[in-house]
Write a protein that holds these residues in place. Sequence first.
Motif, PDB file in Angstrom:
ATOM      1  N   UNK A 162     -13.995  25.968  31.943  1.00  0.00           N
ATOM      2  CA  UNK A 162     -14.490  24.595  31.808  1.00  0.00           C
ATOM      3  C   UNK A 162     -15.950  24.586  31.390  1.00  0.00           C
ATOM      4  N   UNK A 166     -17.996  17.526  26.916  1.00  0.00           N
ATOM      5  CA  UNK A 166     -17.518  16.168  26.660  1.00  0.00           C
ATOM      6  C   UNK A 166     -17.659  15.333  27.931  1.00  0.00           C
ATOM      7  N   UNK A 168     -15.516  13.732  29.634  1.00  0.00           N
ATOM      8  CA  UNK A 168     -14.494  13.995  30.659  1.00  0.00           C
ATOM      9  C   UNK A 168     -14.761  15.277  31.434  1.00  0.00           C
ATOM     10  N   UNK A 169     -15.538  16.199  30.842  1.00  0.00           N
ATOM     11  CA  UNK A 169     -15.869  17.435  31.557  1.00  0.00           C
ATOM     12  C   UNK A 169     -16.772  17.159  32.754  1.00  0.00           C
ATOM     13  N   UNK A 172     -14.957  17.131  35.896  1.00  0.00           N
ATOM     14  CA  UNK A 172     -14.689  18.458  36.471  1.00  0.00           C
ATOM     15  C   UNK A 172     -15.858  18.936  37.326  1.00  0.00           C
ATOM     16  N   UNK A 175     -15.953  16.961  40.518  1.00  0.00           N
ATOM     17  CA  UNK A 175     -14.849  17.342  41.402  1.00  0.00           C
ATOM     18  C   UNK A 175     -15.075  18.711  42.049  1.00  0.00           C
ATOM     19  N   UNK A 176     -15.566  19.664  41.263  1.00  0.00           N
ATOM     20  CA  UNK A 176     -15.515  21.057  41.716  1.00  0.00           C
ATOM     21  C   UNK A 176     -16.871  21.743  41.795  1.00  0.00           C
ATOM     22  N   UNK A 192     -17.109   9.521  39.635  1.00  0.00           N
ATOM     23  CA  UNK A 192     -15.704   9.624  39.258  1.00  0.00           C
ATOM     24  C   UNK A 192     -15.074   8.247  39.185  1.00  0.00           C
ATOM     25  N   UNK A 194     -11.227   6.739  39.076  1.00  0.00           N
ATOM     26  CA  UNK A 194      -9.804   7.081  39.165  1.00  0.00           C
ATOM     27  C   UNK A 194      -8.976   5.985  38.520  1.00  0.00           C
ATOM     28  N   UNK A 197      -3.337   8.748  35.561  1.00  0.00           N
ATOM     29  CA  UNK A 197      -3.542  10.049  34.933  1.00  0.00           C
ATOM     30  C   UNK A 197      -4.800  10.711  35.447  1.00  0.00           C
ATOM     31  N   UNK A 198      -5.542  11.317  34.537  1.00  0.00           N
ATOM     32  CA  UNK A 198      -6.688  12.112  34.933  1.00  0.00           C
ATOM     33  C   UNK A 198      -7.899  11.255  35.240  1.00  0.00           C
ATOM     34  N   UNK A 199      -8.752  11.737  36.130  1.00  0.00           N
ATOM     35  CA  UNK A 199      -9.951  10.985  36.464  1.00  0.00           C
ATOM     36  C   UNK A 199     -10.956  11.083  35.318  1.00  0.00           C
TER      37      UNK A 199
END
Lengths: 219, 219
Positions: A162, A166, A168-169, A172, A175-176, A192, A194, A197-199
């Motif tokens: 990862x 972008x 959307x990254x 990530x 989240x992590x 984030x 929600x 689908x994807x966050x």
Amino acid sequence: MQVVVPFDPQSPKTRLAGVLDPTERKRFARAMLRDVLDAITATGMAPTVLSTATLDIDAETRLDERPLTSAVNAALEDAGSTPVAVVMADLALATPAALSELFETEDDIVLARGIGGGTNALVARHPDFRVDYHGASYRDHHAVADAVGASTAEIDSYRLGMDIDEPEDLAELLLHGDGHAARWLRTAGVRLVEEQGRVSVGREPIPVTTTAESDAADD
Amino acid sequence: MQVVVPFDPQSPKTRLAGVLDPTERKRFARAMLRDVLDAITATGMAPTVLSTATLDIDAETRLDERPLTSAVNAALEDAGSTPVAVVMADLALATPAALSELFETEDDIVLARGIGGGTNALVARHPDFRVDYHGASYRDHHAVADAVGASTAEIDSYRLGMDIDEPEDLAELLLHGDGHAARWLRTAGVRLVEEQGRVSVGREPIPVTTTAESDAADD
């Protein structure tokens, strides 16, 4: 082993323009670089930043104004028979465990894929291997390794896969992640969102003094 | 250990509607399921498909028409003290090596993250753990594990992290896949498109008989 981290401090992360302004993108890129350098250092290796411009940072820095592929190939050539690892500066989720697996896998060429066909990290232990980061470089690097007769291993790591390029990254990372870059993003009001689908991410209106004007989050 | 693979054969992969028509999406979902079952079987485990409708497939199948979260929680409850692994049916890049690491990590709860906040695979060895796949389930599953006093481990796998939901995920499958689903996609004329940044996919015009009308690619 030399561990090289290419970095462009001048106009980094242009694909994040929808979320962060130019000054913020520089600060954010710098925070990610610090995370990557910390993770490398925690494995026991001493990283060298291969920078396109002078950089005030607590790490060994080598200046090379050429584009990424040329600069990395010069580093590979200069290294001679010394193994070289190349780790991208935007792997803000990288952990010492994931990097140790990369560094310790003993094939001639060790590749960690990036989302969308990139090569986020590699180790080269073959004198004839050269990189080409344009396009789907992961496949090309496999082909180059085959062409020079080098053995190849793949690292299966989400954290190395990862790269943060972008909008959307950024989800990530929220989240992590728990390093400088994740903290910087949270302080900058990136949150984030929600949906189905994807966050994804959105940004809260926040006082100006806590974002671009301040280094407070960059600690 | 029970290994459960939830599957909806009726209207799968709606987010791929821009690339594949409904019949193709069913065939593609089925090809991915076969890849997942093959990878699980190669680890020595015997998967059970938890299907929302009857399914003609060479694997043990259990019918449960309820939504994903309810069906998986019923499976967890039924299992009692037997460990349960839950592996999503769209992990077409999953390898036996990545799944073995998931199955063999001995914590109470073992989680493999999915891109965008999902939980692509897990192992539950705690009687009180329940799932909730809505929203950013990866964080929620960590919180549930903490709440019931279960130890938690994370699997760092790109191959388990890439569930195939969105058109851009098809690029991952074309880049890194070599199973039924990747072959099906190639035969259906889905091709990598290299532009600036990450690769995407496009589709070639191809004779009708080699795509939706035919099972030829689904071998």
